[in-house]
Write an enzyme that holds these catalytic residues in place. Structure first.
Site, PDB file in Angstrom:
ATOM      1  N   ASP A   1      27.905 -21.995 -23.706  1.00 24.32           N
ATOM      2  CA  ASP A   1      28.510 -22.270 -23.819  1.00 24.32           C
ATOM      3  C   ASP A   1      29.239 -23.723 -23.894  1.00 24.32           C
ATOM      4  OD1 ASP A   1      32.744 -22.300 -23.952  1.00 24.32           O
ATOM      5  OD2 ASP A   1      31.708 -22.805 -21.474  1.00 24.32           O
TER       6      ASP A   1
ATOM      7  N   TYR B   1      30.704 -27.810 -24.478  1.00 30.26           N
ATOM      8  CA  TYR B   1      31.902 -28.660 -23.819  1.00 30.26           C
ATOM      9  C   TYR B   1      32.191 -29.865 -25.508  1.00 30.26           C
ATOM     10  CZ  TYR B   1      32.918 -31.618 -19.560  1.00 30.26           C
ATOM     11  OH  TYR B   1      33.913 -32.277 -18.930  1.00 30.26           O
TER      12      TYR B   1
ATOM     13  N   HIS C   1      39.676 -32.837 -22.930  1.00 28.07           N
ATOM     14  CA  HIS C   1      38.865 -32.408 -22.533  1.00 28.07           C
ATOM     15  C   HIS C   1      38.262 -32.777 -21.386  1.00 28.07           C
ATOM     16  CE1 HIS C   1      38.202 -29.005 -19.574  1.00 28.07           C
ATOM     17  NE2 HIS C   1      37.088 -28.853 -19.874  1.00 28.07           N
TER      18      HIS C   1
ATOM     19  N   ARG D   1      35.696 -38.532 -11.557  1.00 34.33           N
ATOM     20  CA  ARG D   1      34.963 -39.673 -11.710  1.00 34.33           C
ATOM     21  C   ARG D   1      35.440 -40.718 -11.791  1.00 34.33           C
ATOM     22  NH1 ARG D   1      31.324 -36.547 -15.059  1.00 34.33           N
ATOM     23  NH2 ARG D   1      32.237 -37.518 -16.753  1.00 34.33           N
TER      24      ARG D   1
ATOM     25  N   GLU E   1      39.661 -21.410 -19.584  1.00 32.55           N
ATOM     26  CA  GLU E   1      39.416 -22.402 -20.330  1.00 32.55           C
ATOM     27  C   GLU E   1      39.941 -21.931 -22.045  1.00 32.55           C
ATOM     28  OE1 GLU E   1      36.371 -25.503 -18.174  1.00 32.55           O
ATOM     29  OE2 GLU E   1      35.786 -23.547 -19.226  1.00 32.55           O
TER      30      GLU E   1
ATOM     31  N   GLU F   1      39.533 -20.970 -25.086  1.00 30.65           N
ATOM     32  CA  GLU F   1      38.895 -21.509 -26.798  1.00 30.65           C
ATOM     33  C   GLU F   1      37.754 -20.853 -27.705  1.00 30.65           C
ATOM     34  OE1 GLU F   1      35.116 -21.548 -24.563  1.00 30.65           O
ATOM     35  OE2 GLU F   1      35.051 -22.519 -22.972  1.00 30.65           O
TER      36      GLU F   1
ATOM     37  N   ASP G   1      37.608 -18.249 -20.943  1.00 32.30           N
ATOM     38  CA  ASP G   1      35.736 -19.156 -20.321  1.00 32.30           C
ATOM     39  C   ASP G   1      36.700 -18.859 -18.487  1.00 32.30           C
ATOM     40  OD1 ASP G   1      33.935 -18.833 -19.327  1.00 32.30           O
ATOM     41  OD2 ASP G   1      32.677 -20.470 -19.773  1.00 32.30           O
TER      42      ASP G   1
ATOM     43  N   ARG H   1      36.443 -23.345  -9.910  1.00 32.71           N
ATOM     44  CA  ARG H   1      36.223 -24.539  -9.683  1.00 32.71           C
ATOM     45  C   ARG H   1      35.817 -25.169  -8.410  1.00 32.71           C
ATOM     46  NH1 ARG H   1      36.625 -26.270 -14.811  1.00 32.71           N
ATOM     47  NH2 ARG H   1      38.008 -25.397 -16.444  1.00 32.71           N
TER      48      ARG H   1
ATOM     49  N   GLN I   1      32.443 -23.913  -8.311  1.00 29.71           N
ATOM     50  CA  GLN I   1      31.565 -24.699  -9.745  1.00 29.71           C
ATOM     51  C   GLN I   1      31.093 -26.368  -9.138  1.00 29.71           C
ATOM     52  OE1 GLN I   1      33.374 -25.423 -13.568  1.00 29.71           O
ATOM     53  NE2 GLN I   1      31.653 -26.824 -14.369  1.00 29.71           N
TER      54      GLN I   1
ATOM     55  N   TYR J   1      27.334 -27.429  -9.059  1.00 29.77           N
ATOM     56  CA  TYR J   1      27.196 -27.599 -10.419  1.00 29.77           C
ATOM     57  C   TYR J   1      26.268 -28.586 -10.416  1.00 29.77           C
ATOM     58  CZ  TYR J   1      29.806 -31.670 -11.522  1.00 29.77           C
ATOM     59  OH  TYR J   1      30.520 -32.242 -11.271  1.00 29.77           O
TER      60      TYR J   1
ATOM     61  N   LYS K   1      31.589 -20.069 -13.058  1.00 30.55           N
ATOM     62  CA  LYS K   1      31.886 -19.557 -14.278  1.00 30.55           C
ATOM     63  C   LYS K   1      31.947 -17.718 -14.733  1.00 30.55           C
ATOM     64  CE  LYS K   1      33.006 -23.414 -16.479  1.00 30.55           C
ATOM     65  NZ  LYS K   1      33.917 -23.804 -17.281  1.00 30.55           N
TER      66      LYS K   1
ATOM     67  N   THR L   1      34.086 -13.651 -18.535  1.00 31.81           N
ATOM     68  CA  THR L   1      34.691 -14.647 -19.668  1.00 31.81           C
ATOM     69  C   THR L   1      35.193 -13.161 -20.902  1.00 31.81           C
ATOM     70  OG1 THR L   1      32.977 -16.141 -19.707  1.00 31.81           O
ATOM     71  CG2 THR L   1      33.836 -15.512 -21.534  1.00 31.81           C
TER      72      THR L   1
ATOM     73  N   THR M   1      36.355 -25.953 -23.610  1.00 29.92           N
ATOM     74  CA  THR M   1      37.489 -25.824 -23.538  1.00 29.92           C
ATOM     75  C   THR M   1      38.590 -26.958 -24.962  1.00 29.92           C
ATOM     76  OG1 THR M   1      37.920 -25.553 -20.968  1.00 29.92           O
ATOM     77  CG2 THR M   1      39.369 -26.477 -21.595  1.00 29.92           C
TER      78      THR M   1
ATOM     79  N   GLU N   1      43.513 -29.538 -16.157  1.00 30.57           N
ATOM     80  CA  GLU N   1      44.500 -30.893 -16.343  1.00 30.57           C
ATOM     81  C   GLU N   1      45.502 -31.071 -16.329  1.00 30.57           C
ATOM     82  OE1 GLU N   1      41.860 -31.589 -20.189  1.00 30.57           O
ATOM     83  OE2 GLU N   1      41.213 -29.224 -19.495  1.00 30.57           O
TER      84      GLU N   1
END
Length: 407
Positions: A121, A123, A128, A137, A194, A196, A228, A232, A235, A239, A248, A252, A342, A356
């Site tokens: 998968d 990114y 996104h 962050r 997600e 995709e 997917d 959250r 994760q 992660y 994850k 899927t 995503t 999001e």
């Protein structure tokens, strides 16, 4: 007056002869007999039986319970089979042989159409990745320093890829909020989607032999919608430093239909302008065929459309992802699946995840049933999509849907 044939489709049907996506189905009278099917309108053509009836040299490839033999046969076979299928459903002389082999879509069971080998998968949406960076962050750079230089990805669990319509059990695991003194165990409370696009590999490659950008269409058979599912909260705790794992790997969901790349020629578009020079193995500036796909996705929660992510804006293309995935010498296997990551656009209603759409739960969505953040038990998420086809007609992509059930 004779009854209308299932092959007499309404003008502009998104599943007309210009599309012909592949799947695997069974019928109520023979539930154990899985066979390759091709969608035409609201019917499924038994491709193996049709090939046998019309003496096709590819009958053995199509009379199988998965698409893998056809995928492994390579690009010449893919073109020949598609050409034959198009003739079978459009040439009037073939109707006596073809019409008895058509099954109404609502009477068959659709299965996972291929045996999955590996799963990666990516990114690849700048919108996104920027949103996620701003959420987690807020005082740092939204994008990591490597993001504009290589397609970031991770290896997932091929065994938990399930076909559209399969229920998804809410995953359990450890989670810890920043203010909690210690982690707790239990069901995820931030279960997400997600939106995709997935790609399935047909022709394998040898270990130690990277696949270059120009060889993308020699190895990738087609594409499909992919969800997917993501926990959250699980994760976020697990992660660092290695990346997604239990948050994850529980499920899927993929569409039951694979649209061959050849059906999407009119949907090819140039990717966004790149901000930094790319290393030669990723540089597609002189590509003969544009690497992007103009696919319009719609995400519905319990029947209410909540987002319409545009795939055309993806920063990294499927060809670049394949090249990066193999540049270290990793081999491809028939049935390898990789997801785009995503899909999100610049507008709020184009975001392909609830993370999001609700800004990590701080800005709930306003729906007819009330305010919502993450998924609740009983929720049904359905993704649909279309792409531009020849002469202005649309190419429909098969939907992917899943219902959340209590674990």
């Amino acid at each position: 007056m004779s009854e209308q044939s299932p092959l007499d489709l309404a003008e502009g049907d998104p599943f007309g002869p210009h599309n012909l996506p592949y799947g695997v189905f069974s019928t109520p009278d023979a539930p154990e007999h899985r066979r390759v099917g091709v969608r035409i309108g609201d019917h499924v053509l038994d491709a193996g039986a049709a090939a046998h009836a019309l003496g096709s040299p590819y009958a053995a490839l199509l009379a199988r319970p998965t698409l893998n033999p056809l995928l492994a046969a390579g690009r010449t076979a893919w073109r020949d089979v598609r050409r034959a299928l198009t003739a079978w459903v459009t040439v009037p002389a073939h109707r006596p042989d073809i019409e008895p082999l058509l099954h109404p879509l609502d009477t068959v069971t659709l299965h996972l159409p291929y045996e999955v080998s590996d799963y990666v998968d990516f990114y690849a949406s700048e919108h996104h990745a920027t949103n996620v960076g701003r959420i987690f962050r807020p005082d740092g750079d939204a994008l990591t320093p490597n993001w504009k230089h290589l397609p970031i990805g991770y290896h997932g669990r091929s065994g938990t890829i399930v076909v559209s319509g399969t229920d998804v059990a809410r995953p359990q695991g450890q989670r810890k909020a920043p203010t909690d003194p210690a982690p707790v165990f239990g069901p995820s409370v931030k279960l997400d989607i997600e939106a995709e696009v997935g790609f399935v590999v047909g022709t394998p490659s040898a270990l130690g032999s990277p696949v270059d950008l120009a060889s993308f269409e020699d190895h990738v058979f087609g594409l499909f919608l992919l969800n997917d599912w993501s926990a959250r909260d699980i994760q976020a705790w697990e992660y660092v430093p290695l990346g997604p794992f239990l948050g994850k790997s529980f499920a899927t969901s993929v569409s039951a239909w694979v649209t061959p790349l050849e059906a999407l020629t009119a949907a090819r578009v140039a990717p966004p302008e790149r901000d930094f020079p790319l290393l030669p193995y990723l540089d597609d500036a002189d590509a003969e065929v544009p690497g992007g796909f103009d696919i319009r996705i719609a995400v519905a929660l319990n029947g209410q459309v909540v987002a319409e992510p545009p795939f055309a804006g993806m920063y990294w293309t499927a060809a670049q992802q394949l090249a990066h995935m193999t540049v270290n010498g990793a081999s491809l296997r028939t049935g390898d699946v990789y997801g785009s990551g995503t899909v999100s656009g610049p507008e709020r209603d184009q975001r392909g995840s609830f993370l999001e759409l609700t800004w990590n739960g701080t800005e709930p969505m306003e729906l007819p049933t009330g305010k919502r953040t993450f998924l609740e038990d009983g929720d049904v998420v359905t993704m649909t999509a279309w792409a531009p086809g020849p002469d202005g007609v649309r190419v429909g992509l098969g939907e992917v849907t899943g219902r959340i059930v209590e674990s």
